[in-house]
Design an enzyme around this catalytic site. Structure first.
Site, PDB file in Angstrom:
ATOM      1  N   CYS A  82       0.811  -1.224   0.000  1.00  0.00           N
ATOM      2  CA  CYS A  82       0.000   0.000   0.000  1.00  0.00           C
ATOM      3  C   CYS A  82       0.840   1.268   0.000  1.00  0.00           C
ATOM      4  O   CYS A  82       0.681   2.124  -0.859  1.00  0.00           O
ATOM      5  CB  CYS A  82      -0.947  -0.039   1.196  1.00  0.00           C
ATOM      6  SG  CYS A  82      -1.779   1.499   1.548  1.00  0.00           S
ATOM      7  N   CYS A  85       1.017   3.933   4.855  1.00  0.00           N
ATOM      8  CA  CYS A  85       1.789   4.048   6.103  1.00  0.00           C
ATOM      9  C   CYS A  85       3.233   3.673   5.776  1.00  0.00           C
ATOM     10  O   CYS A  85       3.479   2.850   4.903  1.00  0.00           O
ATOM     11  CB  CYS A  85       1.314   3.063   7.155  1.00  0.00           C
ATOM     12  SG  CYS A  85      -0.398   3.247   7.666  1.00  0.00           S
ATOM     13  N   CYS A 164      -8.837  -0.743   6.524  1.00  0.00           N
ATOM     14  CA  CYS A 164      -7.596   0.018   6.658  1.00  0.00           C
ATOM     15  C   CYS A 164      -7.446   0.307   8.141  1.00  0.00           C
ATOM     16  O   CYS A 164      -8.338   0.904   8.757  1.00  0.00           O
ATOM     17  CB  CYS A 164      -7.716   1.314   5.864  1.00  0.00           C
ATOM     18  SG  CYS A 164      -6.400   2.484   6.239  1.00  0.00           S
ATOM     19  N   GLN A 288      -9.275  18.664   9.447  1.00  0.00           N
ATOM     20  CA  GLN A 288      -8.190  17.787   9.915  1.00  0.00           C
ATOM     21  C   GLN A 288      -8.682  16.350  10.045  1.00  0.00           C
ATOM     22  O   GLN A 288      -9.816  16.120  10.461  1.00  0.00           O
ATOM     23  CB  GLN A 288      -7.686  18.277  11.272  1.00  0.00           C
ATOM     24  CG  GLN A 288      -7.080  19.666  11.232  1.00  0.00           C
ATOM     25  CD  GLN A 288      -5.637  19.665  10.765  1.00  0.00           C
ATOM     26  OE1 GLN A 288      -5.072  18.634  10.432  1.00  0.00           O
ATOM     27  NE2 GLN A 288      -5.041  20.839  10.724  1.00  0.00           N
ATOM     28  N   GLU A 338      -7.639  33.353   4.321  1.00  0.00           N
ATOM     29  CA  GLU A 338      -7.546  32.057   3.643  1.00  0.00           C
ATOM     30  C   GLU A 338      -7.801  32.270   2.157  1.00  0.00           C
ATOM     31  O   GLU A 338      -8.619  33.092   1.768  1.00  0.00           O
ATOM     32  CB  GLU A 338      -8.590  31.125   4.302  1.00  0.00           C
ATOM     33  CG  GLU A 338      -9.087  29.967   3.498  1.00  0.00           C
ATOM     34  CD  GLU A 338      -8.034  28.911   3.223  1.00  0.00           C
ATOM     35  OE1 GLU A 338      -7.292  28.544   4.139  1.00  0.00           O
ATOM     36  OE2 GLU A 338      -7.960  28.474   2.063  1.00  0.00           O
ATOM     37  N   ASP A 386      -0.562  28.728   9.816  1.00  0.00           N
ATOM     38  CA  ASP A 386      -0.695  27.265   9.652  1.00  0.00           C
ATOM     39  C   ASP A 386      -0.655  26.972   8.152  1.00  0.00           C
ATOM     40  O   ASP A 386      -1.653  26.590   7.555  1.00  0.00           O
ATOM     41  CB  ASP A 386      -2.024  26.807  10.278  1.00  0.00           C
ATOM     42  CG  ASP A 386      -2.217  25.297  10.185  1.00  0.00           C
ATOM     43  OD1 ASP A 386      -1.273  24.580   9.794  1.00  0.00           O
ATOM     44  OD2 ASP A 386      -3.331  24.827  10.502  1.00  0.00           O
ATOM     45  N   CYS A 413       3.039  21.520   9.108  1.00  0.00           N
ATOM     46  CA  CYS A 413       2.959  20.094   8.792  1.00  0.00           C
ATOM     47  C   CYS A 413       4.219  19.639   8.069  1.00  0.00           C
ATOM     48  O   CYS A 413       4.276  18.531   7.557  1.00  0.00           O
ATOM     49  CB  CYS A 413       1.712  19.806   7.958  1.00  0.00           C
ATOM     50  SG  CYS A 413       1.618  20.798   6.459  1.00  0.00           S
TER      51      CYS A 413
HETATM   52  N1  SAH Z   1      -5.740  26.219   9.903  1.00  0.00           N
HETATM   53  C1  SAH Z   1      -6.615  25.351   9.145  1.00  0.00           C
HETATM   54  C2  SAH Z   1      -6.143  25.049   7.731  1.00  0.00           C
HETATM   55  C3  SAH Z   1      -4.713  24.660   7.566  1.00  0.00           C
HETATM   56  S1  SAH Z   1      -4.306  23.973   5.995  1.00  0.00           S
HETATM   57  C4  SAH Z   1      -6.914  24.081   9.918  1.00  0.00           C
HETATM   58  O1  SAH Z   1      -6.176  23.716  10.820  1.00  0.00           O
HETATM   59  O2  SAH Z   1      -7.920  23.445   9.619  1.00  0.00           O
HETATM   60  C5  SAH Z   1      -3.593  25.332   5.126  1.00  0.00           C
HETATM   61  C6  SAH Z   1      -4.601  26.260   4.505  1.00  0.00           C
HETATM   62  O3  SAH Z   1      -3.905  27.285   3.832  1.00  0.00           O
HETATM   63  C7  SAH Z   1      -5.511  25.622   3.470  1.00  0.00           C
HETATM   64  O4  SAH Z   1      -6.842  25.866   3.848  1.00  0.00           O
HETATM   65  C8  SAH Z   1      -5.167  26.359   2.152  1.00  0.00           C
HETATM   66  O5  SAH Z   1      -6.269  26.550   1.315  1.00  0.00           O
HETATM   67  C9  SAH Z   1      -4.641  27.664   2.668  1.00  0.00           C
HETATM   68  N2  SAH Z   1      -3.704  28.421   1.800  1.00  0.00           N
HETATM   69  C10 SAH Z   1      -2.790  27.944   0.928  1.00  0.00           C
HETATM   70  N3  SAH Z   1      -2.060  28.941   0.409  1.00  0.00           N
HETATM   71  C11 SAH Z   1      -2.508  30.101   0.958  1.00  0.00           C
HETATM   72  C12 SAH Z   1      -2.128  31.471   0.822  1.00  0.00           C
HETATM   73  N4  SAH Z   1      -1.140  31.845   0.027  1.00  0.00           N
HETATM   74  N5  SAH Z   1      -2.790  32.380   1.567  1.00  0.00           N
HETATM   75  C13 SAH Z   1      -3.800  32.001   2.400  1.00  0.00           C
HETATM   76  N6  SAH Z   1      -4.197  30.718   2.559  1.00  0.00           N
HETATM   77  C14 SAH Z   1      -3.566  29.774   1.848  1.00  0.00           C
END
Ligand code: SAH
Length: 461
Positions: A82, A85, A164, A288, A338, A386, A413
């Site tokens: 797979c 993982c 899974c 998430q 966002e 984030d 991440c």
């Molecule tokens: N904080 C949220 C999402 C994190 S994922 C949570 O924990 O659920 C990262 C996010 O950044 C995604 O939603 C993606 O669409 C957004 N993103 C990507 N590039 C971006 C940019 N240049 N400016 C603003 N948002 C962006």
């Protein structure tokens, strides 16, 4: 390649020193790095060199003379085929140790941040299995019947999979039941090669706290034969299903979703909670995948933000407002940014759903919107980022350095881009106080981190 210290097809005895970011063991022969699938740090092994490049090579594990004390039998029967993982052959305790070491190593190598405390990874306390709330399963055919499975590693061959081990059990049941029902009503699987057939993927998403399930049928064609009967049968057989949605993807692509999404039955959303906050999650929303650990991560972000109720906070890359709404409970005001307009609509809806009035959301690129706010005289006491795996845009980092929020909370991440960005912020007058890794994806190589930065006091004088 005669000047290399190793020869192709030769056997060597080596001691594995490290684990790469994709889970392979690394050993060195006269300083020349060899990557070995399935080998673990501290193991003494026999390898056969199967491929050589200019600065490194690949070895196949032939024999383990001395296994790692953390080596375990991978519990999943399809683990090797797979590739979803990468660390099932390492005990969970061993995985957490390896992830902490990885974060520490990357911060040192890329960020030159040797002194920053990196705490032991916060792992899943009860059971590090069956955690994923979302399954996206490709559909294929074998002997005329539908199969739901996964793509074999490095191929487009679909392998049948009944369960899974990192998926919530309900998602396995839902996917298999939907597959059986579609099969019964004569739906054919999409065929990548001929670009014919109907059903491409089935997605199941589960609200862990509410128990609600959404099913998404991703089809090549707008029509699905016997759609009405299929949907009715899904709804009656699976009482937890509160929403059945169709997404149409007419393109010849390996991107899962297409542009058109419509509700076939029930609600447009399912609901879930993280902590006390309720979220409406639509088929295309980012949410998430490990809700238990998401709470751990967001609580860490909230703790690092150190809010007293007086602060103005910016949450960059806010998605559907998950972190923003968490922070809004303790801040004077939160501004979320966002890039995806639908996510911002969700964020606004989620604020209203929870009667949170001190959160405002804007669509746009963080690196454009936040500099604009700054030019207009709007600053923040705390800034949370984030970003996706590629990290923060340079323009955003420069604005942070100029804006000088007292605290920056960096949720990441990808430790490599985190390290790169922390270096920029350090050079711009911030100090990285500490880094807390959180294990959002047990048994995979991924690791999430929450870092706290504060503006250097001397810079403030
Ligand atoms: N904080 C949220 C999402 C994190 S994922 C949570 O924990 O659920 C990262 C996010 O950044 C995604 O939603 C993606 O669409 C957004 N993103 C990507 N590039 C971006 C940019 N240049 N400016 C603003 N948002 C962006």
């Amino acid at each position: 390649m005669t000047d290399l210290p190793v020869q192709k097809n030769e056997y060597y005895d080596v001691t594995v020193q490290d684990l790469t970011h994709d889970g392979a063991g690394v050993a060195k022969i006269d300083g020349f790095p060899i990557f070995i699938q399935n080998a673990l740090p501290d193991e003494e092994v026999k390898i056969k060199i199967i491929k050589l490049k200019k600065g490194y090579g690949f070895g196949r594990l032939e024999e383990i003379y001395k296994p790692s004390p953390y080596r375990v039998e991978a519990p999943c029967p399809i683990y090797k085929q797979c590739g979803g993982c990468q660390l099932q052959h390492l005990s969970y305790e061993g995985q957490l140790i390896a992830k902490q070491k990885q974060v520490k190593g990357v911060l040192e190598r890329i960020g030159h941040l040797k002194e920053v405390p990196v705490y032991p990874v916060l792992g899943m306390e009860d059971n590090p299995w069956r955690y994923r709330n979302k399954a996206q399963v490709p559909i294929g055919e074998r002997e005329g019947g539908l199969i739901a499975g996964f793509y074999q590693q490095r191929s487009h061959e679909i392998i049948d999979m009944k369960e899974c081990l990192i998926q919530q059990e309900i998602n396995d049941t839902v996917v298999q039941t939907v597959r059986e029902i579609c099969d019964k009503y004569g739906v054919r699987a999409y065929n990548e090669k001929t670009h014919k057939g109907t059903l491409r993927h089935v997605m199941a998403r589960y609200g862990l706290v509410t128990g609600e399930v959404m099913v998404v049928l991703i089809s090549r064609t707008p029509d699905i034969p016997n759609r009405k009967a299929i949907v009715e049968e899904i709804a009656t057989t699976l009482p937890q299903v509160k929403s059945v949605v169709q997404n149409v993807n007419t393109k010849k692509t390996n991107v899962i979703f297409g542009d058109e999404t419509r509700v076939l039955w029930g609600n447009e959303y399912i609901y879930d909670y993280i902590g006390d906050i309720k979220f409406a999650i639509s088929a295309r929303s980012f949410y998430q995948v490990n809700p238990d650990q998401t709470k751990v991560l967001y609580e860490k972000a909230l703790e690092y933000a150190g809010l007293t109720g007086e602060e103005s906070v910016i949450d960059a890359y806010c998605g559907i407002g998950t972190i923003s709404l968490f922070l809004a409970q303790k801040a004077r005001k939160v501004f979320g940014v966002e890039i995806v307009p639908e996510a911002i609509e969700d964020a606004k809806r989620n604020a209203a759903l929870n009667e949170i009035k001190n959160a405002e959301f804007s669509v746009g690129e963080a690196e454009v919107v936040i500099p604009k706010w700054y030019k207009e005289g709007n600053t923040a006491d705390v800034l949370v980022v984030d970003p996706p795996r590629k990290g923060c845009d340079e323009a955003l980092l420069q604005t942070i350095i100029e804006m000088k929020p007292k605290k920056v909370v960096y949720v990441s991440c990808n430790p490599a881009t985190l390290a790169r960005d922390l270096r920029v912020l350090e050079d711009g007058g911030y100090k990285t106080i500490e880094v807390q890794p959180v294990d959002m994806f047990p048994h995979t190589v991924h690791v999430e981190c929450c870092a706290l930065l504060e503006i250097n006091q001397s810079e403030n004088l």
